[in-house]
Scaffold this motif. Structure first.
Motif, PDB file in Angstrom:
ATOM      1  N   GLU A 112       0.829  -1.207   0.000  1.00  0.00           N
ATOM      2  CA  GLU A 112       0.000   0.000   0.000  1.00  0.00           C
ATOM      3  C   GLU A 112       0.862   1.254   0.000  1.00  0.00           C
ATOM      4  N   ILE A 113       1.906   1.268   0.835  1.00  0.00           N
ATOM      5  CA  ILE A 113       2.794   2.431   0.896  1.00  0.00           C
ATOM      6  C   ILE A 113       3.528   2.596  -0.430  1.00  0.00           C
ATOM      7  N   GLU A 114       3.978   1.502  -1.011  1.00  0.00           N
ATOM      8  CA  GLU A 114       4.687   1.585  -2.296  1.00  0.00           C
ATOM      9  C   GLU A 114       3.817   2.200  -3.377  1.00  0.00           C
ATOM     10  N   LEU A 115       2.559   1.774  -3.456  1.00  0.00           N
ATOM     11  CA  LEU A 115       1.664   2.326  -4.466  1.00  0.00           C
ATOM     12  C   LEU A 115       1.309   3.775  -4.150  1.00  0.00           C
ATOM     13  N   SER A 116       1.228   4.118  -2.870  1.00  0.00           N
ATOM     14  CA  SER A 116       0.991   5.511  -2.500  1.00  0.00           C
ATOM     15  C   SER A 116       2.155   6.387  -2.932  1.00  0.00           C
ATOM     16  N   LEU A 117       3.371   5.919  -2.720  1.00  0.00           N
ATOM     17  CA  LEU A 117       4.550   6.655  -3.176  1.00  0.00           C
ATOM     18  C   LEU A 117       4.569   6.765  -4.697  1.00  0.00           C
TER      19      LEU A 117
ATOM     20  N   MET B 207      -6.047 -15.112 -11.656  1.00  0.00           N
ATOM     21  CA  MET B 207      -5.725 -13.707 -11.410  1.00  0.00           C
ATOM     22  C   MET B 207      -4.216 -13.469 -11.454  1.00  0.00           C
ATOM     23  N   CYS B 208      -3.442 -14.391 -10.908  1.00  0.00           N
ATOM     24  CA  CYS B 208      -1.988 -14.247 -10.927  1.00  0.00           C
ATOM     25  C   CYS B 208      -1.451 -14.216 -12.356  1.00  0.00           C
ATOM     26  N   PHE B 209      -1.971 -15.086 -13.201  1.00  0.00           N
ATOM     27  CA  PHE B 209      -1.493 -15.130 -14.580  1.00  0.00           C
ATOM     28  C   PHE B 209      -1.852 -13.837 -15.305  1.00  0.00           C
ATOM     29  N   ALA B 210      -3.037 -13.293 -15.048  1.00  0.00           N
ATOM     30  CA  ALA B 210      -3.424 -12.017 -15.660  1.00  0.00           C
ATOM     31  C   ALA B 210      -2.550 -10.882 -15.141  1.00  0.00           C
ATOM     32  N   ALA B 211      -2.257 -10.886 -13.849  1.00  0.00           N
ATOM     33  CA  ALA B 211      -1.455  -9.816 -13.265  1.00  0.00           C
ATOM     34  C   ALA B 211      -0.059  -9.776 -13.857  1.00  0.00           C
ATOM     35  N   MET B 212       0.568 -10.950 -14.029  1.00  0.00           N
ATOM     36  CA  MET B 212       1.929 -10.970 -14.517  1.00  0.00           C
ATOM     37  C   MET B 212       2.016 -10.657 -16.003  1.00  0.00           C
ATOM     38  N   ASN B 213       0.960 -10.913 -16.750  1.00  0.00           N
ATOM     39  CA  ASN B 213       0.984 -10.641 -18.186  1.00  0.00           C
ATOM     40  C   ASN B 213       0.474  -9.244 -18.537  1.00  0.00           C
ATOM     41  N   CYS B 214      -0.084  -8.549 -17.553  1.00  0.00           N
ATOM     42  CA  CYS B 214      -0.518  -7.173 -17.786  1.00  0.00           C
ATOM     43  C   CYS B 214       0.707  -6.267 -17.896  1.00  0.00           C
TER      44      CYS B 214
ATOM     45  N   ALA C  17       0.673   0.741 -13.355  1.00  0.00           N
ATOM     46  CA  ALA C  17       0.994   2.054 -12.789  1.00  0.00           C
ATOM     47  C   ALA C  17      -0.196   3.002 -12.875  1.00  0.00           C
ATOM     48  N   GLN C  18      -1.003   2.873 -13.912  1.00  0.00           N
ATOM     49  CA  GLN C  18      -2.157   3.749 -14.068  1.00  0.00           C
ATOM     50  C   GLN C  18      -3.195   3.539 -12.978  1.00  0.00           C
ATOM     51  N   GLN C  19      -3.232   2.352 -12.397  1.00  0.00           N
ATOM     52  CA  GLN C  19      -4.281   2.053 -11.427  1.00  0.00           C
ATOM     53  C   GLN C  19      -4.074   2.777 -10.102  1.00  0.00           C
ATOM     54  N   SER C  20      -2.863   3.289  -9.852  1.00  0.00           N
ATOM     55  CA  SER C  20      -2.613   3.968  -8.577  1.00  0.00           C
ATOM     56  C   SER C  20      -3.432   5.241  -8.431  1.00  0.00           C
ATOM     57  N   SER C  21      -3.886   5.825  -9.545  1.00  0.00           N
ATOM     58  CA  SER C  21      -4.680   7.051  -9.488  1.00  0.00           C
ATOM     59  C   SER C  21      -6.171   6.778  -9.602  1.00  0.00           C
ATOM     60  N   LYS C  22      -6.572   5.515  -9.574  1.00  0.00           N
ATOM     61  CA  LYS C  22      -7.978   5.161  -9.759  1.00  0.00           C
ATOM     62  C   LYS C  22      -8.533   4.373  -8.576  1.00  0.00           C
TER      63      LYS C  22
ATOM     64  N   PHE D  64      -2.052  -5.066  -6.810  1.00  0.00           N
ATOM     65  CA  PHE D  64      -1.508  -5.554  -5.544  1.00  0.00           C
ATOM     66  C   PHE D  64      -0.956  -6.970  -5.701  1.00  0.00           C
ATOM     67  N   VAL D  65      -1.677  -7.807  -6.435  1.00  0.00           N
ATOM     68  CA  VAL D  65      -1.207  -9.171  -6.673  1.00  0.00           C
ATOM     69  C   VAL D  65       0.066  -9.150  -7.511  1.00  0.00           C
ATOM     70  N   TRP D  66       0.122  -8.266  -8.508  1.00  0.00           N
ATOM     71  CA  TRP D  66       1.314  -8.141  -9.359  1.00  0.00           C
ATOM     72  C   TRP D  66       2.545  -7.772  -8.533  1.00  0.00           C
TER      73      TRP D  66
END
Length: 672
Positions: free
Chosen positions: A270-275, A629-636, A642-647, A654-656
């Protein structure tokens, strides 16, 4: 016939075009500085409405300020302008507004890449404003407050352009120097000494330190090559070490899992994505340093000096009452907005920790009560809202045939689909105390399983297709022997996108079965199923690397459902679901229908999942969804994450990050 503008309308426009635009510009600044920070922790439907409001304000703010400077310049070119001096004073305030609030410099990542365009805008607007000031001399009695505000406006505008420049992908990693930790792991020099501090065992301090330590890794994942095995091993070791302190609320796990507290690891992410949000979309990396503080002091001093000098000059210069109060509003507004920015920096931002250590470079950091700050403002790091959408609701709320045909005729069918998706959209709160530990342990075990597979095959990396096959094999091992063979026969030849749709419909059919007992795995399975379906339908960019044939498969499945159900305006959604459950045939072998839709495969899968006692294996089904979900996260693509941090934050992101922190990213030969 020539149309002419009525005289009274023209007079009204001449009197209020500049004043009205200045008031609108100030209002937009207030809107942005108050609501822009909320978007990083607000999700769901209200979050989407908020994002739309911020998007409109962000676009209008630059346009209104630029147009108003042009109007003032045009007015000043007329020698008959009676209120020229006060308008000259207003022009630099528009530079302040173009500099924007500290809470938002860009709305999306694409805005950061346009820093050159903003640099050109900076040059043009500064030249225009300076020219307005110069042609007002030597008769301008308000020259001193104008000059002071002009200096503040230039500083603010330069700050915004520098923030955009640093956040662009070409420069994102330049401000993190190499470290002595091996393989040039990017981490600030100030934090390299923190691991040498004695008695560094405070819970919250270790969480914050680990987040800062790994933040450079996130930037490398976004802009750089894959991490080396040494880097991944070091990251995994420090990440898991930060979770060693047990929690009173931690559930009982097997002995090999007792040393890790997943909730603490979630807080690190959470802190990493906030930064990351603050680096990409705010001025905090620019103003949150010694040089930034110096220029912010200069800016506020200039505005305060302008306020004092204007209070003195106005006595010797005749001003209209409204113009005087508008000027006071601009001056006080600039001070208040800067003060709010400071409050945001001190309270809402995790970046303050970085700035503090960079400034002091001392061990006083240990004496700060970061634990209180972390607990109080943890809820402002992400929304914990997981978007939900399911196939049956989407089918029930479909448009009539005539409206679909009309949409095709006028070429607005994509817009109708977006509106329909919003109608079907809902959200569910993510349970950090129960859902996250399940996901964490499953990802961790997947990592261990893939490591064994690589060791058995003497491989150092795995292709994405191999990861998908091994993940599916491991997930099926969770089912009983009697079920595993039948399930394998149904899903063995399905590609990823059709597998997601098949498992989703099967999960929905199982979930709607009557007399089901409620448990955490059942709720988690339903949430992940609806979430993955939402990503496929509403967020195609997230699934672009995997859903090449998704649209055709989905449309075929909808058409197949229409034929089987033959619905005729069902009275409500519950009745429609009952009809679908009753009319969909349970086919044992869907091989012949597999090329048309996933409906028959899902029906057969639902039948195989039903156990002798009438219940369903919700825990193994939840593990399947975690694998999907893991397979989708790693292939995204990383920049999509990075765009999701503002949404409001995305569970997939988070899984990625969890997978990368555990070293799972090294199993792929390349990123998509």
């Amino acid at each position: 016939m020539v149309l002419s503008v009525p005289a009274h309308a023209k007079k009204l426009w001449d009197a209020w075009n500049i004043k009205g635009n200045i008031i609108l510009s100030l209002f937009l600044q207030v809107l942005l500085i108050l609501f822009a920070p909320i978007r990083k922790w607000r999700g769901g439907k209200w979050g989407k409405c908020l994002h739309m409001l911020i998007w409109l304000a962000y676009l209008m703010a630059d346009w209104v300020a630029g147009v108003t400077i042009g109007l003032i310049l045009s007015n000043r070119m007329k020698s008959s302008a009676e209120d020229g001096d006060i308008q000259t004073l207003w022009a630099p305030f528009l530079l302040l507004h173009l500099g924007g609030p500290d809470t938002i410099t860009s709305f999306a990542l694409e805005d950061n890449e346009l820093w050159v365009r903003h640099l050109l805008g900076l040059i043009l607007q500064v030249v225009s404003t300076a020219y307005i000031f110069l042609i007002s001399l030597p008769d301008n009695k308000l020259w001193l407050p104008t000059l002071l505000v002009l200096a503040a406006g230039i500083i603010k505008y330069v700050e915004r352009n520098r923030a955009l420049y640093l956040a662009s992908f070409g420069n994102l990693g330049d401000d993190w120097p190499p470290s002595e930790w091996g393989d040039e792991l990017p981490i600030p020099f100030e934090f390299q000494e923190m691991d040498k501090m004695e008695d560094f065992d405070d819970s919250e301090q270790s969480i914050l330190w680990t987040a800062i330590h790994h933040f450079g890794t996130i930037k490398m994942l976004l802009v750089g090559p894959l991490l080396s095995p040494y880097q991944c091993s070091e990251i995994r070791e420090t990440f898991l070490q930060a979770g060693n302190i047990p929690s009173q609320h931690q559930e009982e796990k097997p002995s090999r899992h007792q040393e890790v507290n997943p909730s603490r690891l979630l807080e690190i992410i959470e802190i990493e994505l906030s930064l990351l949000y603050e680096v990409l979309h705010t001025k905090l990396p620019v103003v949150g340093c010694k040089v930034g503080y110096i220029f912010r002091f200069i800016t506020m001093s200039c505005i305060l000096g302008a306020l004092l000098s204007f209070s003195l000059f106005k006595k010797s210069y005749k001003l209209e009452q409204f113009d005087m109060w508008l000027t006071y509003g601009l001056l006080l507004g600039a001070l208040v907005l800067d003060f709010i920015s400071i409050i945001y920096l001190l309270i809402f931002s995790d970046w303050l920790l970085v700035a503090y250590v960079q400034i002091t470079k001392s061990r006083l950091f240990k004496k700060w009560r970061w634990a209180t700050k972390s607990r109080l403002f943890k809820k402002w790091r992400w929304s914990t809202a997981v978007s939900q959408m399911n196939f049956i609701t989407y089918y029930v709320k479909d448009y009539p045939i005539w409206l679909r045909d009309f949409g095709d005729f006028v070429r607005i069918r994509p817009l109708l689909e977006v509106i329909k998706g919003i109608r079907c959209l809902s959200s569910q709160n993510f349970k950090e105390d129960s859902d996250w530990p399940f996901i964490f342990y499953e990802v961790r075990e997947l990592n261990e399983y893939l490591n064994l597979k690589m060791a058995d095959s003497s491989q150092t990396v795995l292709e994405a297709s191999q990861v998908w096959r091994y993940s599916r094999e491991r997930a099926l091992r969770c089912f009983d022997d009697s079920q595993r063979e039948d399930i394998t026969e149904i899903i063995e030849e399905l590609d990823y996108t059709k597998s997601v749709l098949t498992w989703h419909i099967a999960t929905e059919l199982c979930f709607l079965e009557k007399h089901q007992s409620s448990n955490n795995h059942r709720a988690l399975c339903k949430m992940l199923s609806d979430y993955m379906f939402y990503l496929l339908v509403m967020r195609p960019a997230v699934m672009a690397a995997l859903s090449v044939s998704w649209k055709a498969v989905f449309e075929d499945t909808l058409a197949e459902t229409e034929i089987l159900v033959r619905r005729s305006s069902p009275s409500n959604e519950k009745d429609a679901r009952t009809k679908i459950l009753q009319l969909i045939p349970h086919v044992r072998n869907p091989e012949k229908d597999r090329n048309r839709s996933a409906l028959f495969a899902a029906s057969a899968l639902a039948k195989c999942l039903k156990q002798l006692n009438g219940s369903y294996p919700w825990e193994p089904m939840s593990k399947v969804w975690v694998q999907l979900m893991c397979f989708a996260a790693m292939n995204c693509r990383p920049h999509i994450h990075a765009q999701q941090s503002s949404k409001g934050g995305e569970l997939l992101t988070f899984v990625w990050l969890l997978m990368n922190h555990l070293g799972l990213g090294t199993h792929f030969s390349s990123h998509c």
